[in-house]
Scaffold this motif. Structure first.
Motif, PDB file in Angstrom:
ATOM      1  N   LEU A 499      15.421 -43.094 -57.744  1.00 58.25           N
ATOM      2  CA  LEU A 499      14.961 -44.392 -58.080  1.00 58.25           C
ATOM      3  C   LEU A 499      13.478 -44.293 -58.054  1.00 58.25           C
ATOM      4  O   LEU A 499      12.704 -45.074 -58.823  1.00 58.25           O
ATOM      5  N   PHE A 500      12.777 -43.126 -57.590  1.00 57.86           N
ATOM      6  CA  PHE A 500      11.304 -43.175 -57.757  1.00 57.86           C
ATOM      7  C   PHE A 500      11.019 -42.595 -59.235  1.00 57.86           C
ATOM      8  O   PHE A 500       9.932 -43.143 -59.820  1.00 57.86           O
ATOM      9  N   GLY A 501      11.887 -42.219 -59.844  1.00 53.52           N
ATOM     10  CA  GLY A 501      11.746 -41.667 -61.278  1.00 53.52           C
ATOM     11  C   GLY A 501      12.046 -42.837 -62.240  1.00 53.52           C
ATOM     12  O   GLY A 501      11.456 -42.857 -63.359  1.00 53.52           O
ATOM     13  N   GLN A 502      12.661 -43.859 -61.708  1.00 56.10           N
ATOM     14  CA  GLN A 502      12.862 -45.146 -62.493  1.00 56.10           C
ATOM     15  C   GLN A 502      11.786 -46.168 -62.269  1.00 56.10           C
ATOM     16  O   GLN A 502      11.552 -47.010 -63.280  1.00 56.10           O
ATOM     17  N   ALA A 503      10.925 -46.049 -61.275  1.00 54.76           N
ATOM     18  CA  ALA A 503       9.837 -47.156 -61.120  1.00 54.76           C
ATOM     19  C   ALA A 503       8.642 -46.785 -61.592  1.00 54.76           C
ATOM     20  O   ALA A 503       8.415 -45.528 -62.163  1.00 54.76           O
ATOM     21  N   ASN A 504       7.943 -47.674 -62.224  1.00 61.72           N
ATOM     22  CA  ASN A 504       6.682 -47.432 -62.744  1.00 61.72           C
ATOM     23  C   ASN A 504       5.573 -46.923 -61.535  1.00 61.72           C
ATOM     24  O   ASN A 504       4.829 -46.235 -61.952  1.00 61.72           O
ATOM     25  N   ARG A 543       5.812 -33.455 -55.547  1.00 65.68           N
ATOM     26  CA  ARG A 543       5.232 -33.816 -56.735  1.00 65.68           C
ATOM     27  C   ARG A 543       5.026 -35.121 -56.682  1.00 65.68           C
ATOM     28  O   ARG A 543       3.736 -35.651 -57.207  1.00 65.68           O
ATOM     29  N   LEU A 544       5.829 -36.046 -56.198  1.00 68.24           N
ATOM     30  CA  LEU A 544       5.530 -37.587 -56.080  1.00 68.24           C
ATOM     31  C   LEU A 544       4.728 -38.020 -55.087  1.00 68.24           C
ATOM     32  O   LEU A 544       4.352 -39.120 -55.276  1.00 68.24           O
ATOM     33  N   GLY A 545       4.292 -37.137 -54.361  1.00 75.50           N
ATOM     34  CA  GLY A 545       3.427 -37.617 -53.235  1.00 75.50           C
ATOM     35  C   GLY A 545       4.086 -38.215 -52.132  1.00 75.50           C
ATOM     36  O   GLY A 545       3.295 -38.852 -51.247  1.00 75.50           O
ATOM     37  N   VAL A 546       5.358 -38.085 -51.865  1.00 72.27           N
ATOM     38  CA  VAL A 546       6.081 -38.998 -50.856  1.00 72.27           C
ATOM     39  C   VAL A 546       5.681 -37.999 -49.586  1.00 72.27           C
ATOM     40  O   VAL A 546       5.558 -38.562 -48.620  1.00 72.27           O
ATOM     41  N   THR A 547       5.677 -36.683 -49.683  1.00 75.20           N
ATOM     42  CA  THR A 547       5.310 -35.709 -48.496  1.00 75.20           C
ATOM     43  C   THR A 547       4.664 -34.554 -48.759  1.00 75.20           C
ATOM     44  O   THR A 547       4.159 -34.425 -50.116  1.00 75.20           O
ATOM     45  N   THR A 548       4.131 -33.720 -47.982  1.00 77.78           N
ATOM     46  CA  THR A 548       3.807 -32.445 -48.181  1.00 77.78           C
ATOM     47  C   THR A 548       4.341 -31.412 -47.386  1.00 77.78           C
ATOM     48  O   THR A 548       5.088 -31.629 -46.377  1.00 77.78           O
TER      49      THR A 548
END
Length: 549
Positions: A499-504, A543-548
């Motif tokens: 879903l992250f990949g589908q969102a702008n 990579r998406l910055g959701v976590t480290t």
């Protein structure tokens, strides 16, 4: 003919030396030539290993925290260190009803209260000796579990009136051993002269109970109580029958009466635990499971699972507690007993597979579950399972119930099934109480797994159809049923990444949800098939910055 005192070997067991010497003197005056003395049960066991003993005269109390007369007799018979026809006379100065009933329930050849005369001990020994000699071949056949032989012998014997009741009792015992309960009932009903007696009605009640004819069993037990309202076996029968008929309050009332009148029976305390567990009576469950452990500690029947199950029942009581103070009390008692176990010789000197550190972790995980700290509990319990696999070649039966219960509460059904299948494959020997718990947990696992599996599979199907929003909803619902299940959490994370990949741009709500799910699996020990999937997802979430890391 009575005891041939000149030709028999006698062992006297008594911790008070003056009375020990007095007993030897009494027996010597009767003509005994070979009288050995022991002040402890362990010494008596050594004598019986190295000598053929014909008669044992044993005091009930042999010192605090020492094996007592009950326990010595049980071990001698279990290890077959006494011949089936040897005489075991139990003596005691304690005339309290629970002590006397407990003594009789352990089935020594006779029980004699102090003080007694030389004539009294002579009479009791002669009586028991003559009976054992008369049934010599039958007792030997029963000891060897040759029940058909025993039955044939009993049918062919010309039994004098004095032993007629014993012969019927033995026939009933043979039928019970062969599970021929209908035959036992038929025999007892044919003995019209004996049927009014307490023991015959009791035997009939036990036979009906075994056949699951509960109302008839209750009727027989009630007749016994009319003759003797203190009979604990009759209360046992009614408790079991009432429980089976779904009258829990009446069952528990009779079980408590049985324990009140005769609390020193390991089998009765185990029965109380079973009935209390079935009917949700946690105070009795805690009390009887502790008594089971304490009564077994100095016996041949000691099992660490008795102690472990008691700790588990304390935590069951905490989980079912009506208020926070009560819950805290049960939790603290469980933790305190685990702490004390590190100084308990009965636990430290075990000859079975157990690890107090692993068990402590299992208990800690269960406490965290009760306190709502599910993620902490998940990390601890998963680490304990991995430690068990590395520490033991076979899964210890004592660690299974606590592990399964905690994993069930966390919704880790794959892990539950792993433990259950391991126990089955390894043919792990379980005591009756543990077997009952495992069966109960198996049903719970099946019910719980059935509830979430359908939803989880639906989510997988939707994911494969690239319907990620619908799949996310299904996985979220499944996680609600299995709150920290590793497989579902990873499925949900995988769906959220899509879903992250589908969102702008990153949706803050979705980011918050993903971080919550990530906490379930981050730093938690997991199986190899889950670990590789998690590492791939972790890289993507970073990579998406959701976590480290």
């Amino acid at each position: 003919m009575g005891v041939p005192y000149k030709d028999v070997s006698i062992l006297v067991v008594e911790d008070q030396r003056p009375f020990l010497v007095l007993l030897k003197s009494l027996l010597t005056n009767l003509g005994a030539k070979d009288v050995m003395m022991a002040t402890q049960a362990d010494h008596a066991l050594k004598y019986c290993r190295n000598h053929k003993i014909d008669i044992v005269v044993c005091d009930l109390h042999l010192g605090s925290n020492k094996k007592n007369g009950y326990e010595l007799y049980q071990e001698l018979m279990h290890r077959k260190l006494l011949a089936p026809t040897s005489v075991f006379l139990l003596i005691s100065a304690d005339a309290a009803r629970p002590v006397v009933l407990g003594s009789l329930e352990h089935n020594p050849d006779d029980y004699l209260l102090k003080p007694f005369s030389q004539a009294q001990i002579k009479n009791r020994l002669n009586k028991a000796w003559k009976k054992n000699q008369f049934f010599h071949d039958v007792y030997n056949a029963l000891s060897d579990e040759q029940y058909s032989v025993a039955h044939t012998l009993l049918e062919s014997m010309d039994v004098p009136a004095v032993y007629y009741r014993e012969s019927i009792h033995l026939k009933v015992e043979v039928f019970w051993a062969q599970r021929k309960y209908a035959e036992a009932i038929s025999l007892l009903q044919s003995e019209t002269a004996l049927l009014p007696s307490q023991w015959a009605q009791l035997a009939l009640g036990k036979s009906y109970l075994a056949k699951r004819e509960f109302q008839l069993a209750i009727k027989c037990a009630a007749k016994v109580l009319e003759l003797n309202r203190y009979d604990p076996d009759a209360h046992d029968i009614i408790a079991q029958a009432k429980s089976a008929l779904h009258f829990p309050e009446e069952a528990m009332e009779n079980m408590r009466l049985a324990l009140k009148y005769s609390p020193y029976s390991l089998a009765r305390q185990q029965l109380a635990s079973q009935i209390a567990l079935k009917n949700g009576d946690f105070p009795l469950l805690v009390e009887s499971s502790l008594a089971t452990w304490q009564l077994s500690k100095n016996t041949i029947f000691k099992r660490i699972s008795y102690w472990c199950n008691h700790i588990g029942f304390l935590l069951d009581a905490a989980e079912a507690a009506e208020n926070k103070a009560q819950r805290h009390r049960y939790q603290q008692e469980a933790l305190l007993q685990v702490q004390r176990a590190r100084q308990d010789d009965a636990i430290l000197r075990l000859d079975e597979s157990f690890d107090i550190d692993i068990f402590t972790d299992i208990v800690s995980a269960r406490v965290d579950v009760i306190d709502g700290k599910l993620i902490d509990a998940k990390k601890t319990i998963m680490a304990s399972q991995i430690n068990i696999e590395s520490r033991f070649t076979e899964y210890p039966a004592s660690l299974a119930p606590g592990s399964i219960q905690t994993l069930l509460n966390l919704g880790e059904f794959e892990e539950v099934n792993r433990v259950l299948n391991t126990l089955k494959e390894e043919k792990t020997e379980l005591d009756h109480g543990t077997r009952q718990l495992i069966a109960q947990y198996s049903e719970q696992a099946k019910d719980g797994e059935d509830k979430y599996t359908h939803i989880n599979r639906r989510g997988i199907q939707l994911y494969q159809e690239e319907k990620y929003a619908d799949a996310k909803e299904a996985f979220t619902t499944a996680l609600g049923l299995a709150p920290v299940n590793t497989g579902i959490a990873l499925n949900l994370l995988q769906c959220q990444v899509k879903l992250f990949g589908q969102a702008n741009k990153l949706d803050p709500v979705l980011v918050k949800e993903a971080r919550q799910v990530y906490k379930i699996v981050n730093n938690a020990p997991m199986r190899e098939q889950h670990q590789s999937k998690f590492e791939n997802l972790q890289d993507e979430l970073i990579r998406l910055g959701v976590t480290t890391r």
